[in-house]
Design an enzyme around this catalytic site. Structure first.
Site, PDB file in Angstrom:
ATOM      1  N   HIS A  24      18.965 -40.525 -16.554  1.00  0.00           N
ATOM      2  CA  HIS A  24      20.081 -39.639 -16.868  1.00  0.00           C
ATOM      3  C   HIS A  24      21.352 -40.449 -17.108  1.00  0.00           C
ATOM      4  O   HIS A  24      22.082 -40.215 -18.074  1.00  0.00           O
ATOM      5  CB  HIS A  24      20.353 -38.660 -15.713  1.00  0.00           C
ATOM      6  CG  HIS A  24      19.288 -37.676 -15.454  1.00  0.00           C
ATOM      7  ND1 HIS A  24      18.733 -37.482 -14.205  1.00  0.00           N
ATOM      8  CD2 HIS A  24      18.667 -36.784 -16.270  1.00  0.00           C
ATOM      9  CE1 HIS A  24      17.829 -36.524 -14.257  1.00  0.00           C
ATOM     10  NE2 HIS A  24      17.770 -36.088 -15.504  1.00  0.00           N
ATOM     11  N   LYS A  48      13.126 -23.022 -11.367  1.00  0.00           N
ATOM     12  CA  LYS A  48      12.871 -24.163 -10.492  1.00  0.00           C
ATOM     13  C   LYS A  48      13.496 -23.926  -9.127  1.00  0.00           C
ATOM     14  O   LYS A  48      14.498 -23.235  -9.000  1.00  0.00           O
ATOM     15  CB  LYS A  48      13.479 -25.441 -11.081  1.00  0.00           C
ATOM     16  CG  LYS A  48      12.835 -25.927 -12.355  1.00  0.00           C
ATOM     17  CD  LYS A  48      13.465 -27.230 -12.807  1.00  0.00           C
ATOM     18  CE  LYS A  48      12.811 -27.749 -14.079  1.00  0.00           C
ATOM     19  NZ  LYS A  48      13.441 -29.010 -14.522  1.00  0.00           N
ATOM     20  N   ARG A  97      12.345 -38.542 -23.697  1.00  0.00           N
ATOM     21  CA  ARG A  97      11.477 -39.601 -23.189  1.00  0.00           C
ATOM     22  C   ARG A  97      10.198 -39.729 -23.998  1.00  0.00           C
ATOM     23  O   ARG A  97       9.679 -40.810 -24.175  1.00  0.00           O
ATOM     24  CB  ARG A  97      11.094 -39.319 -21.724  1.00  0.00           C
ATOM     25  CG  ARG A  97      12.256 -39.365 -20.776  1.00  0.00           C
ATOM     26  CD  ARG A  97      11.856 -38.817 -19.444  1.00  0.00           C
ATOM     27  NE  ARG A  97      11.475 -37.403 -19.634  1.00  0.00           N
ATOM     28  CZ  ARG A  97      11.189 -36.578 -18.668  1.00  0.00           C
ATOM     29  NH1 ARG A  97      11.171 -36.979 -17.433  1.00  0.00           N
ATOM     30  NH2 ARG A  97      10.889 -35.324 -18.912  1.00  0.00           N
ATOM     31  N   SER A 135      13.114 -36.666 -12.660  1.00  0.00           N
ATOM     32  CA  SER A 135      13.561 -36.265 -11.321  1.00  0.00           C
ATOM     33  C   SER A 135      12.372 -35.844 -10.456  1.00  0.00           C
ATOM     34  O   SER A 135      12.347 -36.115  -9.258  1.00  0.00           O
ATOM     35  CB  SER A 135      14.569 -35.117 -11.419  1.00  0.00           C
ATOM     36  OG  SER A 135      15.745 -35.545 -12.040  1.00  0.00           O
TER      37      SER A 135
END
Length: 167
Positions: A24, A48, A97, A135
């Protein structure tokens, strides 16, 4: 056709940042070199269950970005496009990514553009040393007391240790 004036463009880098990782930070730092102002916007994702509260995530982000004078940390719980309008922001910065990230983010960019054609999405490839980092992986490693010191800044590592009861 609209032209972006990068010298006066406010960019928003949205995410859950639960917790903020070096990946990040890489995207935030690089975006801060491209745009006049970057707002790192912590979102409340109802799908989440976060480890850190929004306030904790904001505090961690403020600590790890304090060396970047044109970066501000904020939070929101509305549609991103509405938040962009509130903040007079023109660009969404998204780190990618892998191809799987691109497919999802391309869909989101198209929807955002449909809702507000003045908004552009700026895709930034993750640096190769962070292409595997998420994460979720960091939390899993930390939960089982594995080393995360090369994945997150020290202040984040300490916060993870506190959450999982390790030294």
């Amino acid at each position: 056709m609209n032209k972006l004036n990068q010298e006066h463009t406010i960019a928003v880098c949205p995410g859950s940042f639960d917790p903020v990782t070096y990946g990040h930070l890489d995207v935030i730092q690089r975006a801060s070199q491209v745009f006049e102002k970057v707002i790192v916007a912590v979102l409340k994702n109802s799908s989440k269950t976060p480890l850190f509260s929004i306030q904790e995530r904001k505090q961690l982000l403020e600590q790890v970005t304090e060396h970047l004078p044109n970066v501000e940390v904020d939070s929101f719980d509305d549609l991103l496009i509405n938040y962009m309008s509130e903040r007079n922001a023109r660009v969404i910065v998204k780190g990618l990514r892998a191809v799987s990230d691109f497919e999802y983010e391309l869909q989101m960019a198209a929807l955002n553009r449909k809702m507000n054609s003045d908004i552009e999405t700026f895709f930034m490839m993750a640096s190769s040393q962070y292409s595997y980092l998420s994460s979720s992986i960091v939390k899993q490693i930390a939960q089982f007391h594995g080393p995360v010191n090369d994945l997150v800044p020290e202040v984040v590592e300490q916060a993870l240790r506190q959450k999982f009861g390790t030294r």
